[in-house]
Design a protein around this motif. Sequence first.
Motif, mmCIF file in Angstrom:
data_model
loop_
_atom_site.group_PDB
_atom_site.id
_atom_site.type_symbol
_atom_site.label_atom_id
_atom_site.label_comp_id
_atom_site.label_asym_id
_atom_site.label_seq_id
_atom_site.Cartn_x
_atom_site.Cartn_y
_atom_site.Cartn_z
ATOM 1 N N UNK A 1 50.510 -56.542 -38.285
ATOM 2 C CA UNK A 1 51.846 -56.244 -38.803
ATOM 3 C C UNK A 1 52.934 -56.726 -37.853
ATOM 4 N N UNK A 2 54.163 -56.707 -38.394
ATOM 5 C CA UNK A 2 55.384 -56.928 -37.624
ATOM 6 C C UNK A 2 56.167 -55.624 -37.653
ATOM 7 N N UNK B 1 54.748 -52.007 -46.807
ATOM 8 C CA UNK B 1 55.763 -51.644 -45.821
ATOM 9 C C UNK B 1 55.610 -50.172 -45.472
ATOM 10 N N UNK B 2 55.828 -49.853 -44.216
ATOM 11 C CA UNK B 2 55.971 -48.470 -43.779
ATOM 12 C C UNK B 2 57.249 -48.362 -42.959
ATOM 13 N N UNK C 1 62.788 -48.186 -37.839
ATOM 14 C CA UNK C 1 61.955 -49.381 -37.750
ATOM 15 C C UNK C 1 61.180 -49.566 -39.049
ATOM 16 N N UNK C 2 60.851 -50.813 -39.351
ATOM 17 C CA UNK C 2 60.077 -51.144 -40.541
ATOM 18 C C UNK C 2 58.828 -51.902 -40.115
ATOM 19 N N UNK C 3 57.686 -51.454 -40.620
ATOM 20 C CA UNK C 3 56.420 -52.111 -40.320
ATOM 21 C C UNK C 3 56.002 -52.921 -41.542
ATOM 22 N N UNK C 4 55.965 -54.250 -41.390
ATOM 23 C CA UNK C 4 55.534 -55.166 -42.447
ATOM 24 C C UNK C 4 54.079 -55.539 -42.186
ATOM 25 N N UNK C 5 53.182 -55.138 -43.061
ATOM 26 C CA UNK C 5 51.769 -55.466 -42.909
ATOM 27 C C UNK C 5 51.487 -56.846 -43.497
ATOM 28 N N UNK C 6 50.791 -57.680 -42.725
ATOM 29 C CA UNK C 6 50.463 -59.019 -43.192
ATOM 30 C C UNK C 6 49.470 -58.973 -44.346
ATOM 31 N N UNK C 7 49.673 -59.871 -45.286
ATOM 32 C CA UNK C 7 48.683 -60.087 -46.336
ATOM 33 C C UNK C 7 47.576 -60.967 -45.761
ATOM 34 N N UNK C 8 46.409 -60.433 -45.638
ATOM 35 C CA UNK C 8 45.307 -61.182 -45.024
ATOM 36 C C UNK C 8 44.860 -62.320 -45.951
ATOM 37 N N UNK C 9 44.671 -63.488 -45.356
ATOM 38 C CA UNK C 9 44.266 -64.637 -46.133
ATOM 39 C C UNK C 9 45.385 -65.388 -46.792
ATOM 40 N N UNK C 10 46.608 -64.834 -46.666
ATOM 41 C CA UNK C 10 47.761 -65.510 -47.270
ATOM 42 C C UNK C 10 47.748 -65.425 -48.767
ATOM 43 N N UNK C 11 48.764 -66.046 -49.402
ATOM 44 C CA UNK C 11 48.840 -66.056 -50.865
ATOM 45 C C UNK C 11 49.246 -67.440 -51.329
ATOM 46 N N UNK C 12 50.517 -67.613 -51.593
ATOM 47 C CA UNK C 12 50.990 -68.908 -52.091
ATOM 48 C C UNK C 12 51.252 -69.851 -50.924
ATOM 49 N N UNK D 1 60.489 -57.256 -33.526
ATOM 50 C CA UNK D 1 60.511 -56.746 -32.168
ATOM 51 C C UNK D 1 59.091 -56.584 -31.623
ATOM 52 N N UNK D 2 58.137 -56.493 -32.536
ATOM 53 C CA UNK D 2 56.724 -56.362 -32.195
ATOM 54 C C UNK D 2 55.930 -57.184 -33.199
#
Length: 381
Positions: free
Chosen positions: A330-331, A44-45, A366-377, A324-325
């Motif tokens: 990321x989101x 997160x940023x 604002x909060x930037x959520x970075x996606x985990x590439x490849x997913x996890x569970x 919002x983006x």
Amino acid sequence: MKKVLGIFIMLLFACTSRDKNEIPTLSVDLHSSDVSFEDLFSKIEIIPLETSDSCLLVDVEKIVHVDSLLYVFDSRRPALYVFDEKGAFVRQISRWGDGPGDHLLISDFMVDKNQQTIGLLSPNGYMGIYDLCGKFIRQDVLPAKPNYYAVASLSPDRWVFWSCVREDEDGITVVGKDSLNTVSGFWRNDRILDMGSLNPFYEYHDNVYFATAYQNTVYKLTKKGLYPVYCWDFGKDGINDEMLQKYRLIENEGKRNDELIKDLSDGTLPFCMKFHRENDLYYYVSLQKGLGTVNKHINVFYRKQDGSTFVFEKLAENLSITPLLFTEDYIVSKLNFDDYTCLRPFLSEQDYSKLLSREEDDNPCLVKFYFRKGGKNPGRM
């Protein structure tokens, strides 16, 4: 006339059903599963938007990221605000007024990467054109329509607009960027249903997509028409054609609107689809249950790789997400003041101190959520 309209609706539903058999169907169980932060995201940023007398936001509705700048649209103020990636205020584009380059109302905006311009859309049928530094270039008068609510750049020489109109008018209008003439028009539907989402466009891989509030099919837009590309299937918890038929058959528009509001408020109509997006990892939709901001907001992620689904109101760590983006990496979501403490485990001491120093009446963080590439569970199937 109602008999003819009824036949048209039956044909529309029949075509929709046939299209669904030819496109991917995203089956989702809407019973929320226990989704944790690390199921979807890696880090997160925070982006604390600078607050100053020349930049006071009320309600952030849309964000576009271009060339290291965030273009932030406030639906309560007729202006577009530009920040850098750290949240520092850069400039304001347009202001309230009726002079050259001013606006009394703005319903949407877009950054036209082909023409290197910004368009601020007025619902009253014109669009102010600015360069990327915010200098006013011209005001384009659009083809006559009762209203204009959304805009996107469809191609190097075409814009596409969205209007809420009667079922005998085209809700989608393709317009030449130079001629400002209508090139084509399509989508005839009940405007009371369409008013559930007044910004139905999103962009993915340089294409424009279209999705409404109460219909499960998502379409790709071209100069010539709409082409279904995928549809949501929420089973018995979703919206079906019979539900929509009920409202269409109410002749009085005011009564039709009252019935829809009542059904959405008491749960007879299960939700309104507010925000469709996708990237290479996920299809996404936000479902609003009931009316108003206090009602539940359900996030639905459908992983393209394996069909796993992630459904939640809040993450297990009590984090809320209201995108919002939505990008490949990321989101960006707006952070509620009351949720600051939930971010403590994800931030450095410096960033968390910066967050706590903010006042409740400051511009949004604002909060930037970075996606985990490849997913996890795997999520709930």
